[in-house]
Design a protein around this motif. Structure first.
Motif, PDB file in Angstrom:
ATOM      1  N   GLY A 261       0.812  -1.212   0.000  1.00  0.00           N
ATOM      2  CA  GLY A 261       0.000   0.000   0.000  1.00  0.00           C
ATOM      3  C   GLY A 261       0.841   1.255   0.000  1.00  0.00           C
ATOM      4  N   GLY A 262       1.906   1.263   0.789  1.00  0.00           N
ATOM      5  CA  GLY A 262       2.773   2.434   0.828  1.00  0.00           C
ATOM      6  C   GLY A 262       3.483   2.675  -0.487  1.00  0.00           C
ATOM      7  N   VAL A 263       4.049   1.633  -1.076  1.00  0.00           N
ATOM      8  CA  VAL A 263       4.816   1.777  -2.316  1.00  0.00           C
ATOM      9  C   VAL A 263       3.940   2.290  -3.444  1.00  0.00           C
ATOM     10  CG1 VAL A 263       5.945   0.451  -4.147  1.00  0.00           C
ATOM     11  CG2 VAL A 263       6.626   0.124  -1.769  1.00  0.00           C
ATOM     12  N   TYR A 264       2.774   1.668  -3.646  1.00  0.00           N
ATOM     13  CA  TYR A 264       1.966   2.035  -4.808  1.00  0.00           C
ATOM     14  C   TYR A 264       1.120   3.283  -4.586  1.00  0.00           C
ATOM     15  CZ  TYR A 264       3.408  -1.789  -7.747  1.00  0.00           C
ATOM     16  OH  TYR A 264       4.156  -2.616  -8.550  1.00  0.00           O
ATOM     17  N   SER A 374      -9.543  -8.199   7.324  1.00  0.00           N
ATOM     18  CA  SER A 374      -9.560  -6.975   8.114  1.00  0.00           C
ATOM     19  C   SER A 374      -8.135  -6.518   8.422  1.00  0.00           C
ATOM     20  CB  SER A 374     -10.340  -7.208   9.405  1.00  0.00           C
ATOM     21  OG  SER A 374     -10.408  -6.028  10.174  1.00  0.00           O
ATOM     22  N   ALA A 375      -7.304  -7.461   8.875  1.00  0.00           N
ATOM     23  CA  ALA A 375      -5.902  -7.121   9.152  1.00  0.00           C
ATOM     24  C   ALA A 375      -5.187  -6.682   7.878  1.00  0.00           C
ATOM     25  CB  ALA A 375      -5.196  -8.325   9.765  1.00  0.00           C
ATOM     26  N   TYR A 376      -5.471  -7.351   6.801  1.00  0.00           N
ATOM     27  CA  TYR A 376      -4.848  -7.075   5.500  1.00  0.00           C
ATOM     28  C   TYR A 376      -5.148  -5.643   5.046  1.00  0.00           C
ATOM     29  CZ  TYR A 376      -4.346  -7.888   0.371  1.00  0.00           C
ATOM     30  OH  TYR A 376      -4.032  -7.833  -0.956  1.00  0.00           O
ATOM     31  N   TYR A 377      -6.412  -5.245   5.140  1.00  0.00           N
ATOM     32  CA  TYR A 377      -6.774  -3.912   4.669  1.00  0.00           C
ATOM     33  C   TYR A 377      -6.470  -2.822   5.683  1.00  0.00           C
ATOM     34  CZ  TYR A 377      -8.648  -5.921   0.461  1.00  0.00           C
ATOM     35  OH  TYR A 377      -8.761  -6.583  -0.733  1.00  0.00           O
ATOM     36  N   ILE A 378      -6.379  -3.174   6.954  1.00  0.00           N
ATOM     37  CA  ILE A 378      -5.832  -2.219   7.910  1.00  0.00           C
ATOM     38  C   ILE A 378      -4.384  -1.926   7.543  1.00  0.00           C
ATOM     39  CG2 ILE A 378      -5.054  -1.968  10.304  1.00  0.00           C
ATOM     40  CD1 ILE A 378      -7.641  -3.382  11.141  1.00  0.00           C
ATOM     41  N   GLY A 379      -3.656  -2.982   7.150  1.00  0.00           N
ATOM     42  CA  GLY A 379      -2.292  -2.791   6.662  1.00  0.00           C
ATOM     43  C   GLY A 379      -2.238  -1.900   5.437  1.00  0.00           C
ATOM     44  N   SER A 380      -3.217  -2.062   4.539  1.00  0.00           N
ATOM     45  CA  SER A 380      -3.257  -1.215   3.352  1.00  0.00           C
ATOM     46  C   SER A 380      -3.488   0.247   3.716  1.00  0.00           C
ATOM     47  CB  SER A 380      -4.367  -1.689   2.409  1.00  0.00           C
ATOM     48  OG  SER A 380      -4.469  -0.859   1.283  1.00  0.00           O
ATOM     49  N   SER A 381      -4.444   0.493   4.614  1.00  0.00           N
ATOM     50  CA  SER A 381      -4.707   1.869   5.042  1.00  0.00           C
ATOM     51  C   SER A 381      -3.497   2.471   5.746  1.00  0.00           C
ATOM     52  CB  SER A 381      -5.918   1.901   5.980  1.00  0.00           C
ATOM     53  OG  SER A 381      -7.090   1.506   5.303  1.00  0.00           O
ATOM     54  N   ALA A 382      -2.874   1.665   6.613  1.00  0.00           N
ATOM     55  CA  ALA A 382      -1.688   2.153   7.322  1.00  0.00           C
ATOM     56  C   ALA A 382      -0.554   2.435   6.343  1.00  0.00           C
ATOM     57  CB  ALA A 382      -1.247   1.126   8.362  1.00  0.00           C
ATOM     58  N   GLY A 383      -0.371   1.522   5.378  1.00  0.00           N
ATOM     59  CA  GLY A 383       0.688   1.716   4.400  1.00  0.00           C
ATOM     60  C   GLY A 383       0.472   2.962   3.565  1.00  0.00           C
ATOM     61  N   SER A 384      -0.778   3.177   3.121  1.00  0.00           N
ATOM     62  CA  SER A 384      -1.081   4.356   2.312  1.00  0.00           C
ATOM     63  C   SER A 384      -0.812   5.647   3.083  1.00  0.00           C
ATOM     64  CB  SER A 384      -2.547   4.318   1.867  1.00  0.00           C
ATOM     65  OG  SER A 384      -2.807   3.191   1.076  1.00  0.00           O
ATOM     66  N   THR A 385      -1.264   5.691   4.329  1.00  0.00           N
ATOM     67  CA  THR A 385      -1.133   6.905   5.127  1.00  0.00           C
ATOM     68  C   THR A 385       0.303   7.119   5.606  1.00  0.00           C
ATOM     69  OG1 THR A 385      -3.411   6.627   5.869  1.00  0.00           O
ATOM     70  CG2 THR A 385      -2.040   8.134   7.110  1.00  0.00           C
ATOM     71  N   GLY A 387       3.042   5.623   4.558  1.00  0.00           N
ATOM     72  CA  GLY A 387       3.951   5.735   3.421  1.00  0.00           C
ATOM     73  C   GLY A 387       3.964   7.137   2.844  1.00  0.00           C
ATOM     74  N   ALA A 388       2.774   7.760   2.749  1.00  0.00           N
ATOM     75  CA  ALA A 388       2.705   9.129   2.237  1.00  0.00           C
ATOM     76  C   ALA A 388       3.341  10.123   3.208  1.00  0.00           C
ATOM     77  CB  ALA A 388       1.249   9.511   1.971  1.00  0.00           C
ATOM     78  N   GLY A 401      11.968   2.852   3.865  1.00  0.00           N
ATOM     79  CA  GLY A 401      12.269   2.487   5.252  1.00  0.00           C
ATOM     80  C   GLY A 401      11.072   1.869   5.948  1.00  0.00           C
ATOM     81  N   VAL A 402       9.878   2.448   5.740  1.00  0.00           N
ATOM     82  CA  VAL A 402       8.657   1.878   6.309  1.00  0.00           C
ATOM     83  C   VAL A 402       8.442   0.458   5.784  1.00  0.00           C
ATOM     84  CG1 VAL A 402       6.137   2.081   6.375  1.00  0.00           C
ATOM     85  CG2 VAL A 402       7.559   4.110   6.701  1.00  0.00           C
ATOM     86  N   GLY A 403       8.654   0.272   4.480  1.00  0.00           N
ATOM     87  CA  GLY A 403       8.472  -1.049   3.878  1.00  0.00           C
ATOM     88  C   GLY A 403       9.437  -2.079   4.426  1.00  0.00           C
TER      89      GLY A 403
END
Length: 430
Positions: A261-264, A374-385, A387-388, A401-403
């Motif tokens: 999520g963070g990378v993309y 749920s855990a997977y998409y919480i990870g996506s939301s966390a990665g997006s936020t 990561g940005a 570094g986050v990744g």
């Protein structure tokens, strides 16, 4: 000649059954679907299309974030909420939707979820402001929550165990195709007509996928309706969360998705800046790399067969970490190679972890899958936020570094699982 026991030696003689011996009853043939069997191709293609629609809608704004930032005059961390709201809505509602699927059926809930999500998708292009856009995306994500957990539960019930990893891999492959096509299409359409037309096109594509899905998916034959009583649901969830293996798999899914999520979410911003300065259409085409994920997810079953589940997770984590390191280069070919490795590692790890959840859960499979999603998409939301935010603070190196921290978490959890498995083996042989 054998010693005499007064038993008949005639060919075809039938031995009497003793009064205490139950008569032999041959096992009933397994009526669940398997590769090459009736309905398997239709089922695979239907769920593939559901995966396409899910990821195309869920991440429809991700490649368009620089354009959304420009129109509304906001930074990357604010525009990224159009992605985080959708994945967050899905994460919050996936467990309630899985409970509904236990009562009303997997196919019914998947059909209703797609219907609502595609309807909202046709409204997204008309959002008058960023808050309105974020709100619509949250509703869309909540609607899509009925797909992931219900799909994996449907497969666990309708597909033979030996074919389960492959079947779930095909569903995950549909996710990768949806994510890729959504970003590629939106990139080129947005370059000519703007981001609003682009997300409208994705909405129309999702409508076609939803209709085909409903026409193709075979009716379930092994579904047994469960209870909607909150006490029963909470008891099932508590049992799953007390299972150490399931908890490790949930954490692994969340951490893999934090990387992805963070990378993309951020890569579009990086590629629009110097030294790359790529146009929107080319940036959208970068997401053709998702095809690598299609291959790695669909072949995850063979990877597990060769390396075992934990070996496959180590391989996926190592591949992802190597890709993150390569993406730091200032050369576009090396950045693209890094994205290839990140994508392949992520989708392989996700397919392995999600199929392991379905195999591990002996009851309440929809809830077990829902907790993973749920855990997977919480990870996506966390990665997006996160990561940005990391990109805003430290550039691409901050996002990487986050990744890398997330990958380190995956490897550490897998090591714990390896040690726990060895301890169990020692106890069993003691």
């Amino acid at each position: 000649m054998p010693a005499s026991t007064e038993a008949s030696t005639r060919v075809g003689a039938v031995s009497p059954v003793s009064a205490t011996e139950a008569p032999y009853v041959p096992d009933a043939p397994d009526s669940r679907m398997a590769p090459g069997g009736p309905g398997y191709r239709r089922m695979s293609f239907a769920l593939f299309l559901a995966g396409v629609a899910t990821f195309a809608l869920l991440y429809s704004t991700q490649a368009l974030l620089p354009l959304i930032s420009g129109e509304f005059g906001v930074a990357a961390s604010e525009a990224s909420w159009t992605v985080a709201a959708a994945t967050g809505g899905l994460a919050l509602f996936v467990l309630p939707m899985s409970a509904l699927s236990e009562r009303f059926g997997r196919r019914t809930i998947m059909t209703a979820s797609l219907a609502v999500a595609v309807t909202v998708g046709l409204l997204v292009p008309f959002a008058p402001s960023l808050p309105a856009l974020v709100a619509l995306r949250a509703v869309q994500g909540a609607a899509l929550a009925g797909l992931p957990a219900s799909a994996t539960a449907y497969l666990a019930e309708e597909v033979r165990p030996k074919a389960l990893v492959t079947a779930i891999g095909l569903f995950v492959a549909g996710n990768s195709v949806g994510g890729m096509s959504g970003r590629v299409i939106t990139g080129w359409v947005a370059q000519e007509w703007g981001w609003r037309v682009a997300v409208g096109v994705i909405g129309a594509l999702a409508v076609a996928c939803a209709v085909a899905f409903r026409l193709l998916l075979p009716a379930p034959r092994h579904f047994t309706a469960g209870s909607l009583r909150p006490r029963v649901l909470l008891g099932t969830v508590r049992a799953h969360l007390s299972n150490p293996l399931l908890c490790r798999l949930y954490a692994i899914g969340a951490l893999f998705m934090t990387v992805f999520g963070g990378v993309y979410t951020v890569i579009g911003y990086r590629l629009t800046e110097a030294p790359f300065s790529l146009p929107q259409g080319i940036i959208g085409s970068i997401f053709l790399i998702y095809l690598v994920g299609t291959v790695s997810a669909s072949t995850a079953g063979r990877l597990v067969g060769r390396l075992g589940r934990r070996g496959a997770l180590y391989a996926a984590g190592g591949t992802t970490a190597t890709g993150l390191a390569l993406s730091l280069a200032g050369s576009l070919p090396l950045v693209l190679l890094g994205l290839v490795l990140i994508t392949g590692g992520f989708f392989a790890g996700h397919a392995v972890a999600s199929s392991a959840v379905s195999k591990t859960a002996t009851h309440g499979r929809a809830q077990a899958s829902a907790l993973y999603q749920s855990a997977y998409y919480i990870g996506s939301s966390a990665g997006s936020t996160v990561g940005a935010l990391a990109f805003h603070a430290g550039g691409w190196a901050g996002t990487v570094g986050v990744g890398l921290l997330a990958v380190l978490g995956v490897v550490s959890i897998t090591v714990l699982g390896t040690r726990a498995a060895r301890a169990q083996q020692r106890l069993a042989t003691a």
